[in-house]
Write a protein that holds these residues in place. Structure first.
Motif, PDB file in Angstrom:
ATOM      1  N   GLY A  19       0.818  -1.209   0.000  1.00  0.00           N
ATOM      2  CA  GLY A  19       0.000   0.000   0.000  1.00  0.00           C
ATOM      3  C   GLY A  19       0.850   1.256   0.000  1.00  0.00           C
ATOM      4  O   GLY A  19       1.980   1.243   0.489  1.00  0.00           O
ATOM      5  N   PRO A  20       0.335   2.352  -0.547  1.00  0.00           N
ATOM      6  CA  PRO A  20       1.085   3.606  -0.535  1.00  0.00           C
ATOM      7  C   PRO A  20       1.328   4.062   0.910  1.00  0.00           C
ATOM      8  O   PRO A  20       0.494   3.807   1.782  1.00  0.00           O
ATOM      9  CB  PRO A  20       0.186   4.589  -1.279  1.00  0.00           C
ATOM     10  CG  PRO A  20      -1.093   3.897  -1.540  1.00  0.00           C
ATOM     11  CD  PRO A  20      -0.972   2.475  -1.168  1.00  0.00           C
ATOM     12  N   PRO A  21       2.446   4.723   1.170  1.00  0.00           N
ATOM     13  CA  PRO A  21       2.795   5.129   2.531  1.00  0.00           C
ATOM     14  C   PRO A  21       1.697   5.931   3.236  1.00  0.00           C
ATOM     15  O   PRO A  21       1.443   5.737   4.416  1.00  0.00           O
ATOM     16  CB  PRO A  21       4.054   5.971   2.360  1.00  0.00           C
ATOM     17  CG  PRO A  21       4.622   5.565   1.050  1.00  0.00           C
ATOM     18  CD  PRO A  21       3.466   5.126   0.202  1.00  0.00           C
ATOM     19  N   GLU A  22       1.002   6.788   2.511  1.00  0.00           N
ATOM     20  CA  GLU A  22      -0.023   7.638   3.124  1.00  0.00           C
ATOM     21  C   GLU A  22      -1.296   6.861   3.490  1.00  0.00           C
ATOM     22  O   GLU A  22      -2.150   7.370   4.204  1.00  0.00           O
ATOM     23  CB  GLU A  22      -0.365   8.831   2.232  1.00  0.00           C
ATOM     24  CG  GLU A  22      -0.981   8.489   0.902  1.00  0.00           C
ATOM     25  CD  GLU A  22       0.011   8.168  -0.204  1.00  0.00           C
ATOM     26  OE1 GLU A  22      -0.449   7.967  -1.341  1.00  0.00           O
ATOM     27  OE2 GLU A  22       1.229   8.112   0.033  1.00  0.00           O
ATOM     28  N   SER A  23      -1.409   5.607   3.037  1.00  0.00           N
ATOM     29  CA  SER A  23      -2.605   4.814   3.326  1.00  0.00           C
ATOM     30  C   SER A  23      -2.577   4.224   4.737  1.00  0.00           C
ATOM     31  O   SER A  23      -3.610   3.868   5.282  1.00  0.00           O
ATOM     32  CB  SER A  23      -2.757   3.685   2.305  1.00  0.00           C
ATOM     33  OG  SER A  23      -1.773   2.684   2.518  1.00  0.00           O
ATOM     34  N   GLY A  24      -1.390   4.084   5.313  1.00  0.00           N
ATOM     35  CA  GLY A  24      -1.266   3.444   6.615  1.00  0.00           C
ATOM     36  C   GLY A  24      -1.195   1.930   6.509  1.00  0.00           C
ATOM     37  O   GLY A  24      -1.024   1.241   7.503  1.00  0.00           O
ATOM     38  N   TRP A  25      -1.341   1.378   5.295  1.00  0.00           N
ATOM     39  CA  TRP A  25      -1.234  -0.062   5.087  1.00  0.00           C
ATOM     40  C   TRP A  25       0.221  -0.435   4.875  1.00  0.00           C
ATOM     41  O   TRP A  25       0.999   0.342   4.346  1.00  0.00           O
ATOM     42  CB  TRP A  25      -1.997  -0.514   3.852  1.00  0.00           C
ATOM     43  CG  TRP A  25      -3.473  -0.388   3.913  1.00  0.00           C
ATOM     44  CD1 TRP A  25      -4.267  -0.556   4.998  1.00  0.00           C
ATOM     45  CD2 TRP A  25      -4.348  -0.071   2.829  1.00  0.00           C
ATOM     46  NE1 TRP A  25      -5.580  -0.375   4.664  1.00  0.00           N
ATOM     47  CE2 TRP A  25      -5.657  -0.074   3.336  1.00  0.00           C
ATOM     48  CE3 TRP A  25      -4.158   0.209   1.490  1.00  0.00           C
ATOM     49  CZ2 TRP A  25      -6.768   0.184   2.555  1.00  0.00           C
ATOM     50  CZ3 TRP A  25      -5.254   0.467   0.706  1.00  0.00           C
ATOM     51  CH2 TRP A  25      -6.542   0.451   1.227  1.00  0.00           C
ATOM     52  N   GLY A  26       0.519  -1.653   5.215  1.00  0.00           N
ATOM     53  CA  GLY A  26       1.777  -2.253   4.815  1.00  0.00           C
ATOM     54  C   GLY A  26       1.488  -3.097   3.594  1.00  0.00           C
ATOM     55  O   GLY A  26       0.897  -2.643   2.619  1.00  0.00           O
TER      56      GLY A  26
END
Length: 77
Positions: A19-26
Protein backbone atom coordinates in the motif's frame (compact mmCIF):
# COMPACT_ATOMS: atom_id res chain seq x y z
CA UNK A 1 6.14 -14.40 4.51
CA UNK A 2 2.36 -14.21 4.17
CA UNK A 3 0.23 -17.33 3.99
CA UNK A 4 -1.45 -18.25 0.71
CA UNK A 5 -4.99 -16.85 0.63
CA UNK A 6 -7.68 -17.16 -2.03
CA UNK A 7 -10.55 -14.95 -3.15
CA UNK A 8 -13.87 -16.30 -1.82
CA UNK A 9 -15.64 -14.98 -4.94
CA UNK A 10 -13.55 -16.55 -7.72
CA UNK A 11 -10.94 -18.78 -6.05
CA UNK A 12 -7.95 -16.89 -7.48
CA UNK A 13 -4.84 -16.69 -5.32
CA UNK A 14 -4.59 -13.26 -3.69
CA UNK A 15 -1.50 -11.29 -4.72
CA UNK A 16 0.73 -9.26 -2.47
CA UNK A 17 0.54 -5.50 -2.88
CA UNK A 18 2.37 -2.82 -0.92
CA UNK A 19 0.00 0.00 0.00
CA UNK A 20 1.09 3.61 -0.53
CA UNK A 21 2.80 5.13 2.53
CA UNK A 22 -0.02 7.64 3.12
CA UNK A 23 -2.61 4.81 3.33
CA UNK A 24 -1.27 3.44 6.61
CA UNK A 25 -1.23 -0.06 5.09
CA UNK A 26 1.78 -2.25 4.82
CA UNK A 27 1.54 -5.31 2.63
CA UNK A 28 -2.01 -6.33 1.70
CA UNK A 29 -3.43 -9.16 -0.40
CA UNK A 30 -5.56 -8.35 -3.44
CA UNK A 31 -7.58 -10.32 -5.98
CA UNK A 32 -6.35 -9.08 -9.37
CA UNK A 33 -8.58 -11.39 -11.41
CA UNK A 34 -10.43 -9.15 -13.88
CA UNK A 35 -13.05 -11.91 -14.33
CA UNK A 36 -13.84 -12.09 -10.59
CA UNK A 37 -17.58 -11.66 -9.97
CA UNK A 38 -16.88 -9.32 -7.06
CA UNK A 39 -14.80 -7.01 -9.28
CA UNK A 40 -17.08 -7.32 -12.34
CA UNK A 41 -20.18 -6.33 -10.34
CA UNK A 42 -18.50 -3.71 -8.16
CA UNK A 43 -18.89 -0.74 -10.49
CA UNK A 44 -22.66 -0.67 -10.00
CA UNK A 45 -22.33 -1.12 -6.22
CA UNK A 46 -20.65 2.25 -5.66
CA UNK A 47 -23.38 4.72 -4.73
CA UNK A 48 -23.42 8.42 -5.60
CA UNK A 49 -20.78 8.31 -8.32
CA UNK A 50 -20.98 9.83 -11.77
CA UNK A 51 -22.27 7.60 -14.57
CA UNK A 52 -19.03 7.94 -16.55
CA UNK A 53 -16.82 7.25 -13.51
CA UNK A 54 -14.63 4.16 -13.98
CA UNK A 55 -14.22 3.16 -10.34
CA UNK A 56 -14.82 -0.32 -9.01
CA UNK A 57 -13.64 -2.45 -6.08
CA UNK A 58 -11.37 -5.43 -5.72
CA UNK A 59 -11.56 -7.95 -2.89
CA UNK A 60 -8.63 -7.45 -0.51
CA UNK A 61 -7.41 -8.64 2.88
CA UNK A 62 -5.22 -6.94 5.45
CA UNK A 63 -2.78 -9.42 7.07
CA UNK A 64 -1.93 -6.88 9.80
CA UNK A 65 -5.57 -6.99 10.90
CA UNK A 66 -6.12 -10.76 11.07
CA UNK A 67 -6.68 -11.02 7.31
CA UNK A 68 -9.86 -8.98 7.58
CA UNK A 69 -11.44 -8.30 4.20
CA UNK A 70 -12.20 -4.92 2.69
CA UNK A 71 -13.13 -3.35 -0.64
CA UNK A 72 -10.09 -1.86 -2.37
CA UNK A 73 -11.13 1.00 -4.63
CA UNK A 74 -9.68 0.51 -8.10
CA UNK A 75 -9.96 1.63 -11.70
CA UNK A 76 -12.53 -0.52 -13.50
CA UNK A 77 -11.49 -1.60 -17.00
Amino acid sequence: MLEDRYCPHCGAKLESWLGPPESGWGEILVCNNNECSFYRNSQKDIHFKDEDNSLGCRYAENPDNGYSSFNLLSYYK
